[in-house]
Design a protein around this motif. Structure first.
Motif, PDB file in Angstrom:
ATOM      1  N   MET A   1       0.539  34.496  17.622  1.00 57.62           N
ATOM      2  CA  MET A   1       0.205  33.722  16.379  1.00 57.62           C
ATOM      3  C   MET A   1       1.207  33.181  15.755  1.00 57.62           C
ATOM      4  N   THR A   2       1.802  32.226  15.407  1.00 59.54           N
ATOM      5  CA  THR A   2       3.040  31.613  14.840  1.00 59.54           C
ATOM      6  C   THR A   2       3.116  32.005  13.326  1.00 59.54           C
ATOM      7  N   THR A   3       3.980  32.575  12.787  1.00 64.79           N
ATOM      8  CA  THR A   3       4.041  32.925  11.248  1.00 64.79           C
ATOM      9  C   THR A   3       4.845  31.854  10.671  1.00 64.79           C
ATOM     10  N   LYS A   4       5.757  31.236  11.334  1.00 64.96           N
ATOM     11  CA  LYS A   4       6.526  30.195  10.529  1.00 64.96           C
ATOM     12  C   LYS A   4       6.958  28.997  11.438  1.00 64.96           C
ATOM     13  N   GLN A   5       7.126  27.910  11.092  1.00 64.47           N
ATOM     14  CA  GLN A   5       7.879  26.893  11.804  1.00 64.47           C
ATOM     15  C   GLN A   5       8.985  26.364  10.970  1.00 64.47           C
ATOM     16  N   SER A   6      10.170  26.038  12.033  1.00 61.30           N
ATOM     17  CA  SER A   6      11.329  25.646  11.468  1.00 61.30           C
ATOM     18  C   SER A   6      11.725  24.547  12.267  1.00 61.30           C
ATOM     19  N   ALA A   7      12.304  23.621  11.755  1.00 66.17           N
ATOM     20  CA  ALA A   7      13.105  22.491  12.273  1.00 66.17           C
ATOM     21  C   ALA A   7      14.579  22.464  11.935  1.00 66.17           C
ATOM     22  N   THR A   8      15.468  21.987  12.555  1.00 64.76           N
ATOM     23  CA  THR A   8      16.942  21.586  12.172  1.00 64.76           C
ATOM     24  C   THR A   8      16.936  20.208  12.378  1.00 64.76           C
ATOM     25  N   ILE A   9      17.678  19.754  11.293  1.00 57.76           N
ATOM     26  CA  ILE A   9      17.801  18.173  11.284  1.00 57.76           C
ATOM     27  C   ILE A   9      19.374  18.155  10.874  1.00 57.76           C
TER      28      ILE A   9
ATOM     29  N   ILE B   1       9.668  14.965  12.617  1.00 58.62           N
ATOM     30  CA  ILE B   1       9.445  16.265  12.629  1.00 58.62           C
ATOM     31  C   ILE B   1       8.084  16.439  12.829  1.00 58.62           C
ATOM     32  N   VAL B   2       7.487  17.241  13.691  1.00 55.33           N
ATOM     33  CA  VAL B   2       5.986  17.273  14.238  1.00 55.33           C
ATOM     34  C   VAL B   2       5.690  18.871  13.785  1.00 55.33           C
ATOM     35  N   LEU B   3       4.734  19.083  12.814  1.00 56.18           N
ATOM     36  CA  LEU B   3       4.437  20.541  12.328  1.00 56.18           C
ATOM     37  C   LEU B   3       2.856  20.558  12.390  1.00 56.18           C
ATOM     38  N   LYS B   4       2.429  22.039  12.445  1.00 62.10           N
ATOM     39  CA  LYS B   4       1.004  22.198  12.492  1.00 62.10           C
ATOM     40  C   LYS B   4       0.587  22.529  11.180  1.00 62.10           C
ATOM     41  N   GLN B   5      -0.713  22.048  10.735  1.00 62.28           N
ATOM     42  CA  GLN B   5      -1.097  22.208   9.448  1.00 62.28           C
ATOM     43  C   GLN B   5      -1.189  23.644   9.400  1.00 62.28           C
ATOM     44  N   GLY B   6      -0.905  24.218   8.230  1.00 59.93           N
ATOM     45  CA  GLY B   6      -1.259  25.595   7.706  1.00 59.93           C
ATOM     46  C   GLY B   6      -0.536  26.512   7.915  1.00 59.93           C
ATOM     47  N   ILE B   7       0.636  26.369   8.611  1.00 59.47           N
ATOM     48  CA  ILE B   7       1.626  27.323   8.977  1.00 59.47           C
ATOM     49  C   ILE B   7       2.962  26.910   8.254  1.00 59.47           C
ATOM     50  N   PRO B   8       3.470  28.077   7.382  1.00 65.81           N
ATOM     51  CA  PRO B   8       4.427  27.944   6.694  1.00 65.81           C
ATOM     52  C   PRO B   8       5.578  27.160   7.414  1.00 65.81           C
TER      53      PRO B   8
ATOM     54  N   THR C   1      11.834  24.722   2.127  1.00 64.37           N
ATOM     55  CA  THR C   1      10.338  25.077   2.488  1.00 64.37           C
ATOM     56  C   THR C   1       9.392  24.130   2.023  1.00 64.37           C
ATOM     57  N   ILE C   2       8.578  23.679   3.104  1.00 63.55           N
ATOM     58  CA  ILE C   2       7.733  22.702   2.753  1.00 63.55           C
ATOM     59  C   ILE C   2       6.181  23.268   3.018  1.00 63.55           C
ATOM     60  N   ASP C   3       5.137  22.565   2.133  1.00 60.89           N
ATOM     61  CA  ASP C   3       3.844  22.862   2.000  1.00 60.89           C
ATOM     62  C   ASP C   3       3.204  22.054   3.448  1.00 60.89           C
ATOM     63  N   THR C   4       2.410  22.787   4.174  1.00 65.90           N
ATOM     64  CA  THR C   4       2.003  22.268   5.446  1.00 65.90           C
ATOM     65  C   THR C   4       0.358  22.374   5.278  1.00 65.90           C
ATOM     66  N   SER C   5      -0.252  22.388   4.076  1.00 64.28           N
ATOM     67  CA  SER C   5      -1.419  22.679   3.737  1.00 64.28           C
ATOM     68  C   SER C   5      -2.355  21.375   3.895  1.00 64.28           C
ATOM     69  N   GLN C   6      -1.784  20.222   3.824  1.00 66.07           N
ATOM     70  CA  GLN C   6      -2.399  18.878   4.120  1.00 66.07           C
ATOM     71  C   GLN C   6      -1.743  18.170   5.223  1.00 66.07           C
TER      72      GLN C   6
ATOM     73  N   VAL D   1       5.326  14.906  10.207  1.00 72.40           N
ATOM     74  CA  VAL D   1       3.933  14.740  10.553  1.00 72.40           C
ATOM     75  C   VAL D   1       3.563  16.091  10.666  1.00 72.40           C
ATOM     76  N   VAL D   2       2.364  16.379   9.929  1.00 64.60           N
ATOM     77  CA  VAL D   2       1.696  17.516   9.717  1.00 64.60           C
ATOM     78  C   VAL D   2       0.269  17.236  10.429  1.00 64.60           C
ATOM     79  N   GLN D   3       0.322  18.074  11.679  1.00 61.37           N
ATOM     80  CA  GLN D   3      -1.161  17.716  12.408  1.00 61.37           C
ATOM     81  C   GLN D   3      -2.255  18.941  12.217  1.00 61.37           C
ATOM     82  N   PRO D   4      -3.440  18.605  12.188  1.00 61.19           N
ATOM     83  CA  PRO D   4      -4.257  19.423  11.927  1.00 61.19           C
ATOM     84  C   PRO D   4      -4.362  20.412  13.098  1.00 61.19           C
TER      85      PRO D   4
END
Length: 90
Positions: free
Chosen positions: A1-9, A20-27, A64-69, A87-90
């Motif tokens: 299980m991933t505990t944190k996502q990160s991206a470098t720009i 940047i594509v991220l998964k919803q609900g993962i910090p 740090t960004i909110d990925t709850s939505q 882009v936060v994907q469900p």
């Protein structure tokens, strides 16, 4: 299980990558590094994601960004001339 996502720009006449594509609900953290002192890219902000950060030359800045939505959320330079999106994907 991933505990944190990160991206470098990299900020160099724009944003790379610009999407940047991220998964919803993962910090998540975005790290911006400005490598060129030209233009208005010395700031990055996103009202939708709730951050506004100065970008000193060659000094990584992490937000740090909110990925709850799920959805698409833009970020841009201080003058809104250059932009990217998260882009936060469900």
């Amino acid at each position: 299980m991933t505990t944190k996502q990160s991206a470098t720009i990299t900020v160099d006449g724009g944003y790379a990558p610009a999407e940047i594509v991220l998964k919803q609900g993962i910090p998540a953290e975005l790290t911006f590094t400005r490598v060129n002192d030209a233009g208005c890219l010395d700031q990055v902000h996103s009202p939708a994601l709730g951050f506004n950060r100065d970008l000193p030359l060659n000094q990584p800045q992490t937000v740090t960004i909110d990925t709850s939505q799920a959805g698409e959320f833009s970020f841009s330079c201080g003058m809104d001339m250059f932009s990217g999106k998260v882009v936060v994907q469900p």
